[in-house]
Design an enzyme around this catalytic site. Sequence first.
Site, PDB file in Angstrom:
ATOM      1  N   CYS A 112     -10.396   4.316   8.853  1.00 35.40           N
ATOM      2  CA  CYS A 112      -9.767   4.114   7.549  1.00 35.40           C
ATOM      3  C   CYS A 112      -8.994   2.804   7.520  1.00 35.40           C
ATOM      4  CB  CYS A 112      -8.846   5.293   7.230  1.00 35.40           C
ATOM      5  SG  CYS A 112      -8.067   5.196   5.598  1.00 35.40           S
ATOM      6  N   GLY A 164       3.481   0.643   5.403  1.00 34.40           N
ATOM      7  CA  GLY A 164       4.579   1.364   6.038  1.00 34.40           C
ATOM      8  C   GLY A 164       4.287   1.774   7.463  1.00 34.40           C
ATOM      9  N   GLY A 212       2.502   7.358  -1.119  1.00 36.32           N
ATOM     10  CA  GLY A 212       3.259   8.469  -1.680  1.00 36.32           C
ATOM     11  C   GLY A 212       4.262   9.039  -0.699  1.00 36.32           C
ATOM     12  N   ALA A 228       0.861  -1.183   0.000  1.00 36.68           N
ATOM     13  CA  ALA A 228       0.000   0.000   0.000  1.00 36.68           C
ATOM     14  C   ALA A 228       0.895   1.230   0.000  1.00 36.68           C
ATOM     15  CB  ALA A 228      -0.901  -0.013   1.225  1.00 36.68           C
ATOM     16  N   MET A 229       0.989   1.923  -1.132  1.00 36.41           N
ATOM     17  CA  MET A 229       1.896   3.054  -1.290  1.00 36.41           C
ATOM     18  C   MET A 229       1.109   4.366  -1.218  1.00 36.41           C
ATOM     19  SD  MET A 229       4.457   1.594  -4.261  1.00 36.41           S
ATOM     20  CE  MET A 229       5.655   2.928  -4.006  1.00 36.41           C
ATOM     21  N   VAL A 265       7.458   8.447   2.410  1.00 37.65           N
ATOM     22  CA  VAL A 265       8.746   7.764   2.464  1.00 37.65           C
ATOM     23  C   VAL A 265       8.615   6.357   3.034  1.00 37.65           C
ATOM     24  CG1 VAL A 265       9.324   8.772   4.715  1.00 37.65           C
ATOM     25  CG2 VAL A 265      11.153   7.977   3.223  1.00 37.65           C
ATOM     26  N   ASP A 266       7.753   6.149   4.029  1.00 43.53           N
ATOM     27  CA  ASP A 266       7.683   4.857   4.713  1.00 43.53           C
ATOM     28  C   ASP A 266       7.236   3.729   3.785  1.00 43.53           C
ATOM     29  OD1 ASP A 266       8.450   6.051   7.167  1.00 43.53           O
ATOM     30  OD2 ASP A 266       6.393   6.665   7.547  1.00 43.53           O
ATOM     31  N   SER A 267       6.104   3.911   3.132  1.00 41.87           N
ATOM     32  CA  SER A 267       5.600   2.853   2.251  1.00 41.87           C
ATOM     33  C   SER A 267       6.498   2.660   1.037  1.00 41.87           C
ATOM     34  CB  SER A 267       4.167   3.147   1.819  1.00 41.87           C
ATOM     35  OG  SER A 267       4.065   4.405   1.172  1.00 41.87           O
ATOM     36  N   CYS A 269      -5.993  13.605   6.928  1.00 40.27           N
ATOM     37  CA  CYS A 269      -5.641  13.810   5.525  1.00 40.27           C
ATOM     38  C   CYS A 269      -6.678  14.612   4.754  1.00 40.27           C
ATOM     39  CB  CYS A 269      -5.402  12.462   4.848  1.00 40.27           C
ATOM     40  SG  CYS A 269      -6.861  11.386   4.751  1.00 40.27           S
TER      41      CYS A 269
END
Length: 383
Positions: free
Chosen positions: A112, A136, A21, A18-19, A23-25, A209
């Site tokens: 979520c 992430g 956007g 699950a990206m 840095v972690d993912s 978010c």
Amino acid sequence: MNSLDLPGSPAETRVVVAMSGGVDSSVVAALLKREGYDVVGVTLQLYDHGAATGRKGACCAGADIRDARRAAETIGIPHYVLDYEERFRRAVIDRFAESYVAGETPIPCVDCNRTVKFRDLLGTALDLGAHALATGHYVASHPGPDGRRVLVRAADPGRDQSYFLYATTPEQLAMLRFPLGDMPKAETRRLAREFGLPVADKPDSQDICFVPQGRYADVLEKLRPEAAREGEIVHLDGRVLGRHRGVAHFTVGQRRGLGVAGGEPLYVVRLDAARGRVVVGPREALATRFVRLRDVNWLGDLPLGEIGPEGLPVAAKVRSTRPARPAVLRSLADGIGVELLDPEEGVSPGQACVFYEDDGLRARVLGGGTIMRPEAGTVAAAA
């Protein structure tokens, strides 16, 4: 076995990452690709609220989707963007607004995670033939004594996200993997630079978010106009001290911005949404010794129904920014409650109460629930 505790070699193991956007993912995807896994990046488009899509600290919209795509290209993995806006609106944004209008202080990140990400996205990962879904998040999991995976706090206490993931079910944990759980954030940043990721120095996400500029009231008044209904600010002793422009502008424990004059420091003690009242009082009125919970998710070994009359000693966390403290988990005739051995201030309905095996650095998460009602009395008074 491979590094994700999955059967088969990495080359034969498909992992959906699950990206978001960030840095972690992105580092998770790069790490798994380097280890030889068949990695597929997936980014969810969750909302499109104009200014929110470009501001620093946002996620899952606009520039963040482009950042995820650029990271996937750098890593050399396929990348897909899924439109989950309608699901996110129903499961997260609408619930957030309804909870605030009801006088609660909700945590949309919990909703979520348990719906859009760990239910819907997990189903999509299975449709793609994945053996695991990796994220992430800074939390860890590993096989327990009976073979089921257990959830534990992250190695980096300043980054631990277990409070927001308590609602993860045992079935979801079986397929979820959290490669950053044993890693400090500084190491994640170092790896991002080593991999040459374009998001290596990107700021971490902040606040909620889908709330542009962090202004909750603006979003609430747009979604639920009744949130702006004026009402009275009332002291615990019954005195009417002033008026407010909507209960959604307040939260339990708040001191500043009350808009009332008086000699004593006053705090929001509770929100009476049905009558449109903000109830204030002295600081000692905030003390909570017992909380009743709803929507409890249990990850412990002993069934909840088998907790005896003496209760189960746990460490309970009633705010994401507070430490876990000694408590007793109680099975009541009408549900589950937690007795706090030391009173906590500013406990608000809608927040989460998460319980751990102990208050140690790598403590196991036993579950949690949504706070329905904080009470000043002990379990004897609540029973």
